[in-house]
Write an enzyme that holds these catalytic residues in place. Structure first.
Site, PDB file in Angstrom:
ATOM      1  N   SER A 140       0.859  -1.185   0.000  1.00  0.00           N
ATOM      2  CA  SER A 140       0.000   0.000   0.000  1.00  0.00           C
ATOM      3  C   SER A 140       0.891   1.230   0.000  1.00  0.00           C
ATOM      4  O   SER A 140       2.036   1.173   0.473  1.00  0.00           O
ATOM      5  CB  SER A 140      -0.852  -0.011   1.284  1.00  0.00           C
ATOM      6  OG  SER A 140      -1.457   1.242   1.493  1.00  0.00           O
ATOM      7  N   TYR A 153      -1.970   0.560  10.459  1.00  0.00           N
ATOM      8  CA  TYR A 153      -1.982   0.151   9.046  1.00  0.00           C
ATOM      9  C   TYR A 153      -0.651   0.514   8.376  1.00  0.00           C
ATOM     10  O   TYR A 153      -0.039  -0.316   7.697  1.00  0.00           O
ATOM     11  CB  TYR A 153      -3.163   0.819   8.333  1.00  0.00           C
ATOM     12  CG  TYR A 153      -3.416   0.276   6.937  1.00  0.00           C
ATOM     13  CD1 TYR A 153      -4.002  -0.975   6.756  1.00  0.00           C
ATOM     14  CD2 TYR A 153      -3.071   1.019   5.809  1.00  0.00           C
ATOM     15  CE1 TYR A 153      -4.235  -1.479   5.483  1.00  0.00           C
ATOM     16  CE2 TYR A 153      -3.296   0.527   4.530  1.00  0.00           C
ATOM     17  CZ  TYR A 153      -3.886  -0.721   4.373  1.00  0.00           C
ATOM     18  OH  TYR A 153      -4.109  -1.212   3.101  1.00  0.00           O
TER      19      TYR A 153
HETATM   20  P1  NAP Z   1     -11.640  -6.108   1.848  1.00  0.00           P
HETATM   21  O1  NAP Z   1     -12.673  -6.165   0.779  1.00  0.00           O
HETATM   22  O2  NAP Z   1     -11.999  -5.567   3.165  1.00  0.00           O
HETATM   23  O3  NAP Z   1     -11.067  -7.608   1.995  1.00  0.00           O
HETATM   24  C1  NAP Z   1     -10.179  -7.948   3.024  1.00  0.00           C
HETATM   25  C2  NAP Z   1     -10.046  -9.458   3.037  1.00  0.00           C
HETATM   26  O4  NAP Z   1      -9.125  -9.822   4.070  1.00  0.00           O
HETATM   27  C3  NAP Z   1     -11.357 -10.169   3.324  1.00  0.00           C
HETATM   28  O5  NAP Z   1     -11.486 -11.296   2.486  1.00  0.00           O
HETATM   29  C4  NAP Z   1     -11.189 -10.608   4.761  1.00  0.00           C
HETATM   30  O6  NAP Z   1     -11.895 -11.815   4.995  1.00  0.00           O
HETATM   31  C5  NAP Z   1      -9.690 -10.864   4.808  1.00  0.00           C
HETATM   32  N1  NAP Z   1      -9.176 -10.906   6.168  1.00  0.00           N
HETATM   33  C6  NAP Z   1      -9.168  -9.920   7.093  1.00  0.00           C
HETATM   34  N2  NAP Z   1      -8.648 -10.367   8.238  1.00  0.00           N
HETATM   35  C7  NAP Z   1      -8.309 -11.666   8.038  1.00  0.00           C
HETATM   36  C8  NAP Z   1      -7.749 -12.681   8.835  1.00  0.00           C
HETATM   37  N3  NAP Z   1      -7.404 -12.448  10.120  1.00  0.00           N
HETATM   38  N4  NAP Z   1      -7.531 -13.896   8.298  1.00  0.00           N
HETATM   39  C9  NAP Z   1      -7.886 -14.156   7.024  1.00  0.00           C
HETATM   40  N5  NAP Z   1      -8.438 -13.244   6.210  1.00  0.00           N
HETATM   41  C10 NAP Z   1      -8.649 -12.012   6.723  1.00  0.00           C
HETATM   42  O7  NAP Z   1     -10.394  -5.266   1.375  1.00  0.00           O
HETATM   43  P2  NAP Z   1      -9.496  -5.242   0.049  1.00  0.00           P
HETATM   44  O8  NAP Z   1      -9.446  -3.840  -0.388  1.00  0.00           O
HETATM   45  O9  NAP Z   1      -9.895  -6.298  -0.905  1.00  0.00           O
HETATM   46  O10 NAP Z   1      -8.079  -5.564   0.710  1.00  0.00           O
HETATM   47  C11 NAP Z   1      -7.205  -6.566   0.228  1.00  0.00           C
HETATM   48  C12 NAP Z   1      -5.777  -6.119   0.474  1.00  0.00           C
HETATM   49  O11 NAP Z   1      -5.514  -4.953  -0.292  1.00  0.00           O
HETATM   50  C13 NAP Z   1      -5.457  -5.740   1.927  1.00  0.00           C
HETATM   51  O12 NAP Z   1      -4.186  -6.232   2.269  1.00  0.00           O
HETATM   52  C14 NAP Z   1      -5.436  -4.232   1.900  1.00  0.00           C
HETATM   53  O13 NAP Z   1      -4.652  -3.702   2.923  1.00  0.00           O
HETATM   54  C15 NAP Z   1      -4.870  -3.986   0.519  1.00  0.00           C
HETATM   55  N6  NAP Z   1      -5.106  -2.653  -0.025  1.00  0.00           N
HETATM   56  C16 NAP Z   1      -6.354  -2.225  -0.277  1.00  0.00           C
HETATM   57  C17 NAP Z   1      -6.543  -0.953  -0.805  1.00  0.00           C
HETATM   58  C18 NAP Z   1      -7.913  -0.419  -1.111  1.00  0.00           C
HETATM   59  O14 NAP Z   1      -8.026   0.763  -1.497  1.00  0.00           O
HETATM   60  N7  NAP Z   1      -8.971  -1.204  -1.004  1.00  0.00           N
HETATM   61  C19 NAP Z   1      -5.441  -0.123  -1.066  1.00  0.00           C
HETATM   62  C20 NAP Z   1      -4.148  -0.593  -0.787  1.00  0.00           C
HETATM   63  C21 NAP Z   1      -3.996  -1.871  -0.285  1.00  0.00           C
HETATM   64  P3  NAP Z   1     -12.602 -12.223   6.390  1.00  0.00           P
HETATM   65  O15 NAP Z   1     -13.052 -10.953   7.057  1.00  0.00           O
HETATM   66  O16 NAP Z   1     -13.697 -13.115   5.933  1.00  0.00           O
HETATM   67  O17 NAP Z   1     -11.541 -12.939   7.170  1.00  0.00           O
END
Ligand code: NAP
Length: 250
Positions: A140, A153
């Site tokens: 990120s 974060y």
């Molecule tokens: P999201 O829709 O909130 O998905 C997050 C995923 O992580 C969910 O499937 C959740 O599943 C899983 N998760 C959370 N805690 C967990 C745990 N303890 N064990 C296993 N799974 C877990 O968010 P996203 O945007 O797709 O995020 C995916 C990645 O992209 C993350 O690493 C995030 O930091 C990164 N990212 C996102 C953005 C953005 O703008 N969205 C930007 C930069 C980086 P459960 O809750 O079912 O466990």
């Protein structure tokens, strides 16, 4: 684009967002996909839609025992793991350092940082033995910038970015490919939580500027191929127009 047909790809955080989009895309390209997340019903439903090429395993990435068991189950089903995508992550608790709940703060580190270590630790021995494997970790912009109320974060993503460099340093000699992907802002549940917080400039962004989850998924697929080898041990930014063009997203 990369040829992942017949390969086995483990994706953490596959119950929604970037992880779900990646599972669907990789399966569509002929890969076996192993979906990990805590929400068992969600990964079971996605896995059922994908069919025989998918396996859903309930797993909390912050637990090494969970991760080790998931990797073992995946190996029993598909023989070996070719690609690990460390994608699971949380943005809560959004709070200033002075008022953050210590237990919740530590939990975010356990997921975003220790969870990445747990994934790497669980797959590395077999990948080293096979002298083959790809480990992609979602990074990120927060890994490199201080952002108000995101101390957990930013710190965890900075640590995870270092783990990518460490994994490359220690394992490139075995032929392993380790890279990070900084996706920019993506229209997922995480951005909804950020918007709801109302804190810092990211929460004020227009929803329309967020890219769809399919874009990082497509980039992760591209990162599995040799065209991305120039970035081994480094982080790829999807804000970079030249990367978008190379991936075929522009
Ligand atoms: P999201 O829709 O909130 O998905 C997050 C995923 O992580 C969910 O499937 C959740 O599943 C899983 N998760 C959370 N805690 C967990 C745990 N303890 N064990 C296993 N799974 C877990 O968010 P996203 O945007 O797709 O995020 C995916 C990645 O992209 C993350 O690493 C995030 O930091 C990164 N990212 C996102 C953005 C953005 O703008 N969205 C930007 C930069 C980086 P459960 O809750 O079912 O466990």
């Amino acid at each position: 684009m990369s040829d992942v047909a017949g390969k086995t790809v483990v994706i953490t955080g596959a119950s929604r967002g970037i992880g779900e989009a990646s599972a669907r895309l990789f399966a569509n390209q002929g890969a076996n996909v192993v979906l990990l997340a805590r929400s068992e019903s969600a990964i079971n439903a996605i896995s059922a839609e994908i069919g025989d090429a998918a396996l859903a395993i309930a797993c909390d990435v912050s637990s090494y025992a969970d991760m080790e068991k998931a990797v073992q189950t995946a190996c029993e089903r598909y023989g070996k793991i070719d690609v690990l995508i460390n994608n699971a992550g949380v943005i809560e608790p959004i709070s200033h350092l002075a008022t953050a709940d210590p237990a919740e703060w530590a939990k975010a580190i356990d997921i975003n940082l220790t969870g990445v270590f747990n994934g790497m630790r669980a797959v590395l021995p077999a990948m080293i033995k096979a002298k083959s494997g790809t480990i992609l970790t979602i990074s990120s912009g927060a890994a490199h910038n201080a952002i108000e109320a995101w101390s957990h974060y930013c710190s965890s993503k900075a640590g995870a970015a270092m783990l990518t460099r460490m994994a490359h340093l220690e394992n490139a000699a075995y032929g392993l490919r380790c890279m990070g992907l900084s996706p920019g802002t993506v229209a997922t549940q995480m951005q909804k939580e950020i918007k709801t917080s109302g804190i810092n400039a990211v929460s004020q962004l227009d929803w329309d500027i967020h890219i769809p989850a399919e874009w990082p998924a497509q980039t992760l697929l591209w990162m599995c191929g040799t065209d991305a080898d120039a970035w081994l041990g480094e982080e790829i930014s999807l804000r970079d127009e030249s990367i978008r063009a190379r991936v075929g997203l522009s």
